[in-house]
Design an enzyme around this catalytic site. Structure first.
Site, PDB file in Angstrom:
ATOM      1  N   ASP A 127       0.945  -0.759   0.098  1.00 56.92           N
ATOM      2  CA  ASP A 127      -0.032   0.140  -0.280  1.00 56.92           C
ATOM      3  C   ASP A 127       0.981   1.583  -0.247  1.00 56.92           C
ATOM      4  O   ASP A 127       0.572   2.196  -0.880  1.00 56.92           O
ATOM      5  CB  ASP A 127      -1.025   0.168   1.205  1.00 56.92           C
ATOM      6  CG  ASP A 127      -2.186   1.064   0.897  1.00 56.92           C
ATOM      7  OD1 ASP A 127      -2.749   1.375   0.276  1.00 56.92           O
ATOM      8  OD2 ASP A 127      -1.369   1.621   2.331  1.00 56.92           O
ATOM      9  N   GLU A 163      -1.920  -5.317  -3.893  1.00 55.78           N
ATOM     10  CA  GLU A 163      -1.009  -4.757  -2.895  1.00 55.78           C
ATOM     11  C   GLU A 163      -0.348  -5.438  -2.705  1.00 55.78           C
ATOM     12  O   GLU A 163       1.462  -5.090  -1.905  1.00 55.78           O
ATOM     13  CB  GLU A 163      -1.789  -4.043  -1.539  1.00 55.78           C
ATOM     14  CG  GLU A 163      -2.335  -1.728  -2.584  1.00 55.78           C
ATOM     15  CD  GLU A 163      -2.961  -2.201  -1.691  1.00 55.78           C
ATOM     16  OE1 GLU A 163      -3.641  -0.687  -1.913  1.00 55.78           O
ATOM     17  OE2 GLU A 163      -3.725  -2.324  -0.507  1.00 55.78           O
TER      18      GLU A 163
END
Length: 235
Positions: free
Chosen positions: A48, A120
């Protein structure tokens, strides 16, 4: 891990994964209780942050005249769960994810979040393999065209204002009709939009919706969110 799947991921990402165990982990949901390699949660945490950095870099180069406010709105849109989940489906990643039996009927927001998390997590594995340069081609492949299309046609002003307000501190725009005039067949609405901590604006239109949109546009332009000169290439 099946060689066919590894080869498929190479074609999709352009990255030859070095650590097969981390790759397995990136595709494993926490509901798989007996998984020896663990799940993707820690990798998703790292991925992320890597995604946010590279998207910020890309936007900084693509839109050299954009204000910080506009860049923030664009960033938020490009890294949100829906965009990442769309990319996961484009890559057909959902077919590769390992989930526990009770999670196989995931739907709605939970499913979107899971697909986004896996994207991610894969980014984290690429980063751990070879740093930012290992991830950058993947970001260019799946996010650059989306970033450019955002400027080809502006999104709805109310949607964009809501995202921008959220970035400013979880604020929400509030719309209020302050005046209605004209005959029923040709009405004129005046709507005020207010956001905590910012000056309000008034929009006028032939419908409540149009007046709300005009008011939202005024704030977006006043705050410099809608002001763009696009650069053609990200290098």
């Amino acid at each position: 891990m099946r060689r066919l799947m590894i080869d498929q991921l190479f074609k999709l990402t352009g990255h030859r994964f070095k650590d097969e165990e981390k790759l397995k982990r990136a595709l494993t949901h926490a509901s798989v209780q007996d998984s020896e390699q663990g799940n993707y949660e820690r990798l998703e945490f790292l991925g992320d942050r890597v995604l946010g950095l590279l998207i910020a870099e890309m936007l900084y180069q693509l839109f050299p005249q954009a204000s910080e406010g506009e860049l923030s709105v664009r960033l938020n849109h490009l890294v949100n769960a829906q965009t990442c989940a769309d990319i996961a489906r484009e890559m057909r990643l959902p077919d590769m994810i390992q989930v526990g039996f009770e999670m196989r009927n995931f739907e709605g927001r939970r499913l979107i979040n899971m697909h986004a998390d896996v994207v991610e997590a894969l980014i984290a594995v690429m980063y751990l393999d070879g740093g930012l340069e290992s991830v950058r081609p993947f970001i260019q492949k799946y996010w650059q065209s989306r970033a450019k299309k955002m400027d080809a046609g502006r999104r709805d002003a109310k949607t964009e204002l809501q995202e921008w307000a959220h970035i400013q501190g979880d604020a929400q725009p509030h719309y209020q009709v302050i005046k209605r005039s004209g005959p029923d067949h040709d009405p004129v609405f005046m709507v005020e939009v207010s956001i905590s901590g910012f000056a309000s604006e008034i929009g006028q239109g032939s419908s409540k919706r149009n007046a709300e949109r005009m008011a939202a546009e005024k704030i977006l332009r006043r705050e410099g969110v809608w002001k763009t000169v696009e650069k053609n290439d990200y290098e």
